[in-house]
Design a protein around this motif. Structure first.
Motif, PDB file in Angstrom:
ATOM      1  N   GLU A 126      11.950   9.648   1.125  1.00 40.02           N
ATOM      2  CA  GLU A 126      11.480   9.144   2.340  1.00 40.02           C
ATOM      3  C   GLU A 126      11.158   7.789   2.622  1.00 40.02           C
ATOM      4  O   GLU A 126      11.342   7.329   3.675  1.00 40.02           O
ATOM      5  N   PRO A 160      12.580  12.986   9.384  1.00 41.46           N
ATOM      6  CA  PRO A 160      12.506  14.494   8.778  1.00 41.46           C
ATOM      7  C   PRO A 160      13.861  15.000   9.026  1.00 41.46           C
ATOM      8  O   PRO A 160      14.238  15.784   8.166  1.00 41.46           O
ATOM      9  N   GLN A 163      16.084  13.561   6.432  1.00 42.00           N
ATOM     10  CA  GLN A 163      15.644  13.759   5.253  1.00 42.00           C
ATOM     11  C   GLN A 163      16.032  15.395   4.641  1.00 42.00           C
ATOM     12  O   GLN A 163      16.621  15.503   3.441  1.00 42.00           O
ATOM     13  N   ALA A 164      15.664  15.989   5.808  1.00 36.67           N
ATOM     14  CA  ALA A 164      16.156  17.707   5.326  1.00 36.67           C
ATOM     15  C   ALA A 164      17.620  17.772   4.955  1.00 36.67           C
ATOM     16  O   ALA A 164      18.040  18.339   4.080  1.00 36.67           O
ATOM     17  N   HIS A 165      18.350  17.093   5.941  1.00 41.81           N
ATOM     18  CA  HIS A 165      20.107  17.087   5.627  1.00 41.81           C
ATOM     19  C   HIS A 165      20.299  16.678   4.029  1.00 41.81           C
ATOM     20  O   HIS A 165      21.184  17.198   3.343  1.00 41.81           O
ATOM     21  N   ARG A 167      18.323  16.456   1.384  1.00 40.36           N
ATOM     22  CA  ARG A 167      17.726  17.280   0.388  1.00 40.36           C
ATOM     23  C   ARG A 167      18.912  18.432   0.302  1.00 40.36           C
ATOM     24  O   ARG A 167      19.157  18.864  -0.863  1.00 40.36           O
TER      25      ARG A 167
END
Length: 183
Positions: A126, A160, A163-165, A167
């Protein structure tokens, strides 16, 4: 089979995340150059995705060597796809071919920029992603906007989303690496 599955998964994810980011930005940045936004965003997401998958596959060098370079080539593959469609609809002329070369050169410079800022062997966490996406936001923003790139990023919640992608890419890479270890 694992190479194809992982490459397809990461490609779908890259294109989906790119479209989602472009959608958020496009609504908020009046006057932004659509071609610039698309190219910069695809190059950022493709590089970040390659870094995340690379981190997930750290225990399986053969898979890393097979998949990661393909992910880094996605902007060129997409350019070829778009150019191919244009060639099917228009007569081939020197202008279209020259435009293709110009796009290729721009993509190469942009990919080199993001690859330099997102280190090999490091998952874009992040903090790093926030820092580098501020550069991305500055590069795609038209001049004279009243807020700083960081403020736009926060307002649009783009970190975010990416970041979700990433992860998901990391976890899928780990899953595939675990499957490969069991074989």
């Amino acid at each position: 089979m694992q190479v194809a599955r992982l490459t397809a998964f990461a490609t779908l994810g890259t294109l989906s995340a790119t479209q989602a980011l472009i959608g958020r930005v496009w609504e908020a940045l009046e006057g932004a150059d659509p071609e610039l936004v698309a190219e910069e965003t695809l190059c950022l997401v493709a590089t970040a995705t390659a870094r995340a998958v690379d981190a997930g596959l750290h225990a399986v060098p053969a898979l890393r060597q097979a998949v990661v370079p393909v992910l880094l080539e996605l902007p060129f593959t997409y350019r070829d796809y778009v150019l191919g469609g244009a060639l099917l609809e228009e007569e081939v002329d020197a202008g279209l071919e020259a435009a293709g070369q110009e796009i290729y050169s721009r993509l190469q410079r942009t990919l080199t920029f993001y690859q330099a800022h997102l280190p090999v062997g490091q998952f874009p966490g992040e903090r790093l992603l926030t820092e580098k996406m501020a550069l991305w936001m500055g590069r795609i923003s038209p001049p004279g906007l009243p807020e700083l790139p960081q403020a736009r990023m926060e307002r649009l919640a783009v970190v975010p989303l990416l970041q979700a992608h990433l992860r998901l890419m990391l976890m899928f890479g780990r899953h595939v690496a675990a499957e490969a270890s069991e074989e």
